[in-house]
Design a protein around this motif. Structure first.
Motif, PDB file in Angstrom:
ATOM      1  N   ASP A  16       0.829  -1.193   0.000  1.00 20.13           N
ATOM      2  CA  ASP A  16       0.000   0.000   0.000  1.00 20.13           C
ATOM      3  C   ASP A  16       0.876   1.261   0.000  1.00 20.13           C
ATOM      4  O   ASP A  16       1.775   1.408   0.817  1.00 20.13           O
ATOM      5  N   TYR A  52     -17.414   6.487   3.974  1.00 20.52           N
ATOM      6  CA  TYR A  52     -17.680   5.257   3.232  1.00 20.52           C
ATOM      7  C   TYR A  52     -17.555   4.014   4.112  1.00 20.52           C
ATOM      8  O   TYR A  52     -17.144   4.078   5.276  1.00 20.52           O
ATOM      9  N   LYS A  53     -17.899   2.888   3.492  1.00 25.65           N
ATOM     10  CA  LYS A  53     -17.846   1.605   4.176  1.00 25.65           C
ATOM     11  C   LYS A  53     -16.450   1.328   4.742  1.00 25.65           C
ATOM     12  O   LYS A  53     -16.310   0.863   5.872  1.00 25.65           O
ATOM     13  N   LYS A  54     -15.385   1.651   3.973  1.00 26.77           N
ATOM     14  CA  LYS A  54     -14.034   1.375   4.443  1.00 26.77           C
ATOM     15  C   LYS A  54     -13.691   2.215   5.676  1.00 26.77           C
ATOM     16  O   LYS A  54     -12.937   1.776   6.552  1.00 26.77           O
ATOM     17  N   ASP A  55     -14.238   3.454   5.761  1.00 22.87           N
ATOM     18  CA  ASP A  55     -14.009   4.283   6.944  1.00 22.87           C
ATOM     19  C   ASP A  55     -14.625   3.649   8.175  1.00 22.87           C
ATOM     20  O   ASP A  55     -14.021   3.631   9.258  1.00 22.87           O
ATOM     21  N   GLU A  79     -15.577   0.405   8.518  1.00 17.61           N
ATOM     22  CA  GLU A  79     -14.913  -0.878   8.807  1.00 17.61           C
ATOM     23  C   GLU A  79     -13.616  -0.649   9.576  1.00 17.61           C
ATOM     24  O   GLU A  79     -13.264  -1.421  10.467  1.00 17.61           O
ATOM     25  N   GLN A  80     -12.914   0.412   9.217  1.00 12.27           N
ATOM     26  CA  GLN A  80     -11.697   0.779   9.947  1.00 12.27           C
ATOM     27  C   GLN A  80     -12.032   1.051  11.411  1.00 12.27           C
ATOM     28  O   GLN A  80     -11.304   0.645  12.319  1.00 12.27           O
ATOM     29  N   ASP A 112     -12.584  -2.124  13.322  1.00  8.60           N
ATOM     30  CA  ASP A 112     -11.285  -2.739  13.602  1.00  8.60           C
ATOM     31  C   ASP A 112     -10.604  -2.062  14.797  1.00  8.60           C
ATOM     32  O   ASP A 112     -10.029  -2.725  15.657  1.00  8.60           O
ATOM     33  N   ALA A 131     -22.217   1.733   4.539  1.00  6.15           N
ATOM     34  CA  ALA A 131     -21.483   1.865   5.802  1.00  6.15           C
ATOM     35  C   ALA A 131     -22.419   1.639   6.979  1.00  6.15           C
ATOM     36  O   ALA A 131     -23.513   2.233   7.040  1.00  6.15           O
TER      37      ALA A 131
END
Length: 849
Positions: free
Chosen positions: A533, A740-743, A745-746, A749, A779
């Motif tokens: 990344d 967003y969904k990744k925000d 999901e982070q 975590d 999200a």
């Protein structure tokens, strides 16, 4: 006699160009036929820059850097440079380097045990190959009688450990049991005053306890008696201790004193390299030979400079094919002696362990050789058809290419070599400080059985901490590009194959080592798709640039301390400490500690108090700081027990005696938290400002994602109430952002990370810091997630700053009571602060259509 008839001597035509020296070599058995491309480029570039005092030559493991170093050394001898010295890490490597010289037909002198092997070096006809220990010990004949005009530092990437050993007096049981007891007794009152006497006893008596360090003030107070104890013990005649003692004897008061299992070590916290003429003088040519390094903070810490030029030829040597497997990805059975026995029936196996204690795990398959038998047993293993060789805490000078060994097990993460390192790594948990050093060790370990482009091998990663390290993108970014891809390819293979037991692991290894065409195709077609990344690489680059500047400042600081130039020393660390904190608050805390020592030596006790307290906070209260410093007529209390952590922070500022001291401390507060509203501040600077705000509010304030590569950006922990509050910076998003969904999901975590790492704490929530906007319909935030604008945090900061200014304006006799009153307000408790920043639940955000 008619002298006109005599033949005139021929002119000396010894070549200076190292490539020409190679081309004129005699044709001897095993002499290499030609130079590789990388070697030719390195030698050509060095020859162009040969007059420069510091030149760095980096070649991959297996790319033939020893040959390059030998040709450079001979070129310097041909030039007429006096006392050219080639230094290696161990006696084995000295002998190995001599064998390489013999293959080239180059004459040299050895010095490994107090004598020269011949007179060539003494008469200026050859260079001397020796060890770091021989060159840098406090009674070095080489430095005294044969001061080198040029030094070739082989394996420069691991030189810091060997130079540090020269500056370390290590008292161990059972050899010096009585002296160890006397030194312990000398420090017992200080540990008792700090309530740490049981910890001192445990550290010395138990191999399972972490080391413990005396406070710098304690060392300063007893340094005279410590010197007398050491001298009275006969240290000046001790064959093992006299060399390092000679380097420390005038500066014991400036050293760290660390107690560990059956040992006490006395060493400077940073290397005072410029006390050594080899590094101070500008007329010495220094050539640094190293494996390729992505980052050079360890080079800066070992030599006090970043050499320029840095010659790094592109070459494929060392870029062999690797299958990397992870034992923790296999749910059934373990990588144990039974497994190794099965594996070693078909393949020779090299097992690398960090300590002799860890080697005990493998005693059913083999024992590590003694130092005296190491070379012979290694050669037997090279020539054998099967078997196991156990390598303990050694990462260089072991070459097992091609069929000499194709299978290697890494059993756990490398550990600190010295007690001071173990204290920093185990007790203080200085992860980022440790990361580059560990990455260099890992790179070297991978090069033990994989030495060239056409080489191949299988590697098994065993041990939770090592596995976690390699799975962390921030740490992985420290490794060379190809090795990073190979690690990620191994993890991808586990994901695809779902290996369930160790028998399948052996099948995969057999298939790869038998050159199964499907593996060769899979490797060739997949390896370049395993890139890291970009954000992780850029973040690592940013951290390491700051760590390198910190390392350079450390050397200048300690060298000035050695000269008792305390003002200059202090300025060196003060110039970088804020940037260091942005990279690694624990390293900045370590700097705070020694700045406190420096200021105490300057008798500026109020400023020393501030540095000690800052160190105490940043190092999570895992160090011992003095209860009180100064003289009877002028003293300050460092950590008044009646005050809360928040009260201590405020009291530290407002109770400064002089207006100048107050302004300096107050400005430090302002500058530390200014990144919250600075439009030009980077995300990293904003994170550090938020962390610093938490620290000033009296919390244990950290940046887990920066330190561990996982977890929230900032975490405030109140140890008294056992509560915590987490933050995730999203200030990089534009106005009216979409989360967003990744925000989200982070965020999930991060909350899971908190649950695992702070099991006894109540988490008050995860706060996203960013502009108010919408959330994507995909999200799904939890009820523990909130959003707030930076203006909320700025308001809290401004309220703190205004409160400090108001308290300073109160008369000194009334101020202490007002400080307690101000700090006890509910708005400063973690729950009160959480209620302010949990402005909007993420679940309440409008959902995009």
């Amino acid at each position: 006699m008619d002298f006109s008839q005599l033949k005139r001597p021929a002119r000396n035509t010894k070549p200076l160009d190292p490539i020409a020296i190679f081309e004129r070599r005699p044709s001897l058995h095993n002499t290499p036929n030609d130079l590789w491309r990388g070697q030719t480029e390195a030698l050509s570039e060095w020859h162009k820059n040969r007059k420069k005092p510091d030149v760095f030559i980096a070649l991959n493991t297996g790319a033939g850097k020893t040959l390059v170093g030998l040709l450079v050394a001979q070129s310097l001898v041909n030039e007429g440079i006096e006392n050219v010295t080639y230094v290696c890490g161990t006696k084995d490597l000295v002998l190995q380097t001599q064998r390489e010289a013999t293959k080239l037909g180059i004459e040299c002198t050895l010095r490994t045990s107090g004598d020269f092997s011949n007179t060539l070096f003494e008469t200026g006809k050859a260079f001397c190959i020796t060890t770091y220990t021989s060159l840098f010990n406090g009674l070095s004949v080489l430095q005294r009688d044969y001061f080198p005009g040029a030094v070739i530092f082989d394996d420069a990437h691991v030189a810091e450990r060997m130079i540090r050993e020269s500056f370390t007096v290590k008292i161990t049981a059972p050899n010096q049991t009585e002296l160890l007891k006397e030194i312990k007794s000398l420090f017992e009152p200080h540990f008792k005053e700090a309530g740490k006497l049981p910890s001192l006893e445990s550290a010395i008596d138990s191999p399972f306890e972490s080391p413990i360090m005396a406070s710098p003030s304690a060392v300063k107070e007893v340094s005279g008696r410590l010197y007398n104890l050491l001298v009275d013990s006969g240290i000046k005649n001790d064959a093992n201790l006299k060399y390092s003692f000679n380097l420390l004897k005038e500066n014991l008061e400036h050293c760290a004193v660390v107690f560990g299992y059956g040992t006490v070590e006395i060493a400077p916290p940073f290397l005072p390299l410029f006390s050594l003429p080899i590094f101070l003088r500008g007329d010495v040519r220094r050539i640094y030979l190293s494996a390729s390094l992505n980052y050079k903070s360890d080079i800066a810490r070992a030599f006090g400079r970043i050499p320029d030029p840095c010659i790094e030829p592109k070459n494929d040597a060392g870029n062999g094919e690797r299958l990397i497997l992870f034992s923790d990805e296999i749910p059934r059975k373990k990588i144990d002696p039974v497994f190794v026995n099965s594996l070693s029936e078909k393949h020779k196996v090299l097992i690398a362990v960090p300590s002799y204690r860890q080697a005990e795990v493998w005693k059913k398959v083999g024992s590590p050789p003694s130092p005296e038998e190491f070379s012979d047993e290694l050669q037997e293993f090279r020539e054998a058809d099967s078997g196991v060789f156990i390598l303990v805490s050694r990462v260089d000078g072991i070459d097992l290419p091609h069929d000499t060994c194709r299978v290697m097990i890494f059993d756990e993460l490398p550990t600190g070599a010295s007690t001071l390192e173990k204290f920093q790594w185990d007790t203080l948990d200085m992860k980022n400080f440790r990361a580059t050093k560990v990455s260099n060790q890992i790179i070297q370990l991978f090069g033990r059985i994989n030495r060239g482009r056409n080489d191949y091998g299988a590697f098994i990663i065993n041990g939770r901490s090592l596995s976690s390290w390699l799975k962390n993108d921030r740490k992985l970014a420290l490794l060379p590009d190809l090795l990073r891809k190979q690690v990620r390819l191994g993890l991808y293979l586990h994901e695809q194959q779902k290996l369930s037991d160790v028998s399948q692991l052996i099948d995969v290894i057999d298939s790869v080592l038998s050159r199964n065409p499907s593996w060769i195709d899979f490797y060739g077609e997949s390896i370049n798709e395993m890139g890291l990344d970009t954000e992780a690489s850029e973040r690592t680059q940013e951290i390491e640039e700051r760590m390198t500047q910190a390392a350079l400042a450390e050397v200048r600081f300690m060298s000035a301390i050695w000269d008792r130039d305390y003002a200059s020393a202090r300025q060196e660390l003060e110039a970088v400490i804020q940037e260091t904190a942005r990279a690694d608050e624990k390293l900045s805390g370590w700097h705070n500690l020694w700045l406190g020592m420096c200021l105490e030596c300057e008798e500026d006790y109020e400023a020393a108090q501030e540095e000690y307290l800052r160190a105490y906070q940043r190092l999570a209260k895992r160090i011992i700081v003095p209860r009180k410093i100064g003289t009877d007529s002028h003293s300050v209390v460092v950590t008044p027990q009646a005050l809360t952590d928040f009260e201590r922070q405020v009291d530290l500022i407002v109770e400064r005696k002089s207006p100048e001291s107050y302004q300096k401390t107050f400005q430090r507060l302002r500058s530390s938290v200014t990144g919250l509203d600075d439009p030009n501040a980077s995300i990293t600077q904003q994170e550090e400002a938020l962390r610093a705000l938490g620290e000033y509010l009296g919390f244990t304030s950290t940046r887990p994602d920066n330190d561990d590569g996982t977890g929230p950006d900032v975490l405030w922990v109140d140890e008294d109430s056992q509560k915590c509050l987490a933050f995730e910076m999203k200030t990089g998003k534009k106005s009216n952002p979409i989360y967003y969904k990744k925000d989200v999901e982070q965020g999930h975590d991060h909350l899971e990370w908190i649950r695992q790492n702070y099991q006894s704490h109540i988490c008050l929530g995860l706060v996203y810091v960013g502009s108010y906007g919408k959330r994507d319909k995909a999200a799904n935030p939890s009820s523990e997630m909130y959003l707030c604008d930076t203006s909320v945090l700025i308001a809290i900061r401004n309220q703190l700053i205004a409160g400090v200014e108001d308290l300073r304006a109160i008369t000194p006799t009334q101020r202490r009571g007002k400080v307690s009153e101000f700090c006890s307000g509910v708005q400063w408790k973690l729950e009160g602060l959480a209620s302010k920043v949990k402005v909007k639940p993420m679940q309440a955000l409008e959902v995009t259509t």
